[in-house]
Design a protein around this motif. Structure first.
Motif, PDB file in Angstrom:
ATOM      1  N   TYR A 173       0.836  -1.209   0.000  1.00 35.64           N
ATOM      2  CA  TYR A 173       0.000   0.000   0.000  1.00 35.64           C
ATOM      3  C   TYR A 173       0.865   1.250   0.000  1.00 35.64           C
ATOM      4  O   TYR A 173       2.074   1.194   0.288  1.00 35.64           O
ATOM      5  CB  TYR A 173      -0.920   0.009   1.228  1.00 35.64           C
ATOM      6  N   CYS A 174       0.243   2.377  -0.308  1.00 34.80           N
ATOM      7  CA  CYS A 174       0.936   3.669  -0.313  1.00 34.80           C
ATOM      8  C   CYS A 174       0.865   4.290   1.080  1.00 34.80           C
ATOM      9  O   CYS A 174      -0.224   4.476   1.630  1.00 34.80           O
ATOM     10  CB  CYS A 174       0.320   4.601  -1.347  1.00 34.80           C
ATOM     11  N   SER A 175       2.003   4.633   1.637  1.00 36.77           N
ATOM     12  CA  SER A 175       2.061   5.194   2.984  1.00 36.77           C
ATOM     13  C   SER A 175       1.419   6.577   3.065  1.00 36.77           C
ATOM     14  O   SER A 175       1.052   7.030   4.151  1.00 36.77           O
ATOM     15  CB  SER A 175       3.517   5.288   3.457  1.00 36.77           C
ATOM     16  N   LEU A 181      -4.090   2.803   4.899  1.00 40.41           N
ATOM     17  CA  LEU A 181      -3.634   2.360   6.213  1.00 40.41           C
ATOM     18  C   LEU A 181      -4.806   1.848   7.042  1.00 40.41           C
ATOM     19  O   LEU A 181      -4.680   0.846   7.766  1.00 40.41           O
ATOM     20  CB  LEU A 181      -2.932   3.502   6.940  1.00 40.41           C
ATOM     21  N   GLN A 200       3.737  -6.189   6.137  1.00 39.81           N
ATOM     22  CA  GLN A 200       3.295  -4.966   5.476  1.00 39.81           C
ATOM     23  C   GLN A 200       4.453  -4.329   4.702  1.00 39.81           C
ATOM     24  O   GLN A 200       5.580  -4.241   5.206  1.00 39.81           O
ATOM     25  CB  GLN A 200       2.740  -3.980   6.504  1.00 39.81           C
ATOM     26  N   SER A 202       5.087  -0.826   2.466  1.00 41.73           N
ATOM     27  CA  SER A 202       4.550   0.468   2.032  1.00 41.73           C
ATOM     28  C   SER A 202       5.518   1.171   1.091  1.00 41.73           C
ATOM     29  O   SER A 202       6.744   1.078   1.252  1.00 41.73           O
ATOM     30  CB  SER A 202       4.270   1.363   3.248  1.00 41.73           C
ATOM     31  N   SER A 204       6.119   5.042  -0.990  1.00 44.47           N
ATOM     32  CA  SER A 204       5.752   6.446  -0.809  1.00 44.47           C
ATOM     33  C   SER A 204       5.098   7.048  -2.038  1.00 44.47           C
ATOM     34  O   SER A 204       4.204   7.887  -1.924  1.00 44.47           O
ATOM     35  CB  SER A 204       6.985   7.274  -0.426  1.00 44.47           C
ATOM     36  N   ASP A 228      -6.490   1.711  -3.243  1.00 42.34           N
ATOM     37  CA  ASP A 228      -5.371   2.640  -3.065  1.00 42.34           C
ATOM     38  C   ASP A 228      -5.166   3.361  -4.392  1.00 42.34           C
ATOM     39  O   ASP A 228      -4.830   2.745  -5.401  1.00 42.34           O
ATOM     40  CB  ASP A 228      -4.127   1.836  -2.650  1.00 42.34           C
TER      41      ASP A 228
END
Length: 327
Positions: A173-175, A181, A200, A202, A204, A228
């Motif tokens: 996923y994108c932080s 999140l 997990q 992540s 940026s 996302d």
């Protein structure tokens, strides 16, 4: 003679004005006295899910308002700062309503105005997006809209149904996306309870998505990617890495599944966009109080799979899954 003529003309003018005064109420359109509304759409980026939500919203507005609406569509090209510029311009223009398509667009619109109604769509969790810990589903202010969240437990069940023998699930996923999140934190304990080891990963932005995906594939039997926006916009890069590594992906919605997912529990982004448009009509035409309007969710969910990816990875799919269009 001139005096008599003037009296006659005055009588005719009075009669004509009287006729106009009685005829107007019968011909006036219903709802806000025939006003033409100005609506601004701020969309974070161009990708299939957000595009479908905007299309559904626009169709609902046209169905409900006909030619009584002017729609200004603005795309921020993936830049949150541009969302702020767009929404500030909408406020300066005095639009009657702002539709914010994505979390970044919603946050920008909320920062720009506390008075103009703001309807969000493609928002996973409004409490997270708005920074409200005690979220009740009703904002109490100029904000409402629709959510794109499919049941988290249902997504975990799909992963378990297709990959019961997997040991490690990597969540990618994108932080920079708080809604991602939120989903990560919600699904992690569910997967852990099913016996998976969850890790997990992540990234940026688009610059490091390929490298992080490669690291996730090295350590995972299957990946999970929530709804996302950044991941969706980097679909080709993610697919190239994961498919070459032979690691399947469970993702959060159908249009992304068509690019890089093996399967998903999906909603229709067109449908939630259309429902958002219906909410806009309720506000503009009927005077509904947006501060009391509950966030609405998709009424239906569907298990879908990508036939090309499943064939390549030799994944057997149950009959109750529908194949997505990959063309």
């Amino acid at each position: 003679m001139k005096k008599i003529t003037a009296i006659i003309l005055a009588l005719i003018l009075a009669l004509s004005m009287g006729a106009c005064g009685t005829a107007a109420p019968e011909s006036a359109p219903s709802g806000s006295d025939g006003k033409v509304f100005n609506v601004g759409i701020c969309q974070l980026a161009q990708h299939p899910a957000l595009d479908e939500a905007s299309r559904g919203f626009t169709d609902a507005l046209k169905e409900g308002l006909g030619d009584r609406v002017n729609i200004s569509f603005q795309n921020a090209s993936g830049d949150s700062a541009t969302c702020s510029v767009i929404c500030s311009q909408f406020v300066s223009d005095g639009v009657d309503l702002i539709m914010a398509n994505s979390t970044a667009a919603l946050q920008a619109a909320v920062s720009a105005t506390a008075e103009i109604p703001v309807l969000g769509t493609s928002i996973t969790d409004y409490g997270t997006a708005l920074g409200e810990e005690k979220w009740t589903g009703v904002s109490g202010r100029n904000i409402s809209g629709t959510s794109d969240l499919a049941p988290i437990d249902g997504q975990a069940q799909i992963l378990n149904e297709l990959f019961p023998d997997a040991r490690t699930v990597g969540i990618l996923y994108c932080s920079g996306e708080p809604n991602s999140l939120f989903q990560v934190e919600a699904i992690t304990p569910l997967l852990t309870q099913m016996g998976y080891t969850v890790r997990q990963f992540s990234f940026s932005d688009s610059n490091d998505v390929a490298a992080v995906t490669a690291a996730a594939c090295e350590e995972s039997d299957v990946l999970y990617i929530p709804t996302d926006n950044t991941a969706a916009s980097c679909g080709e890069a993610i697919n190239n890495v994961a498919l070459n590594a032979g690691v399947p992906i469970i993702c959060g919605e159908e249009l992304v599944c068509a690019v890089f997912g093996a399967a998903a529990l999906s909603i229709s982004y067109y449908d939630i966009g259309f429902e958002t448009g219906r909410m806009a009509c309720e506000i503009l035409l009927n005077g509904e109080d947006i501060s009391r309007m509950e966030i609405r969710f998709s009424p239906k969910f569907e298990k879908v799979y990508n036939p090309d990816i499943c064939k390549t990875l030799n994944i057997s799919v149950p009959n109750d899954f529908r194949a997505v269009d990959t063309d």
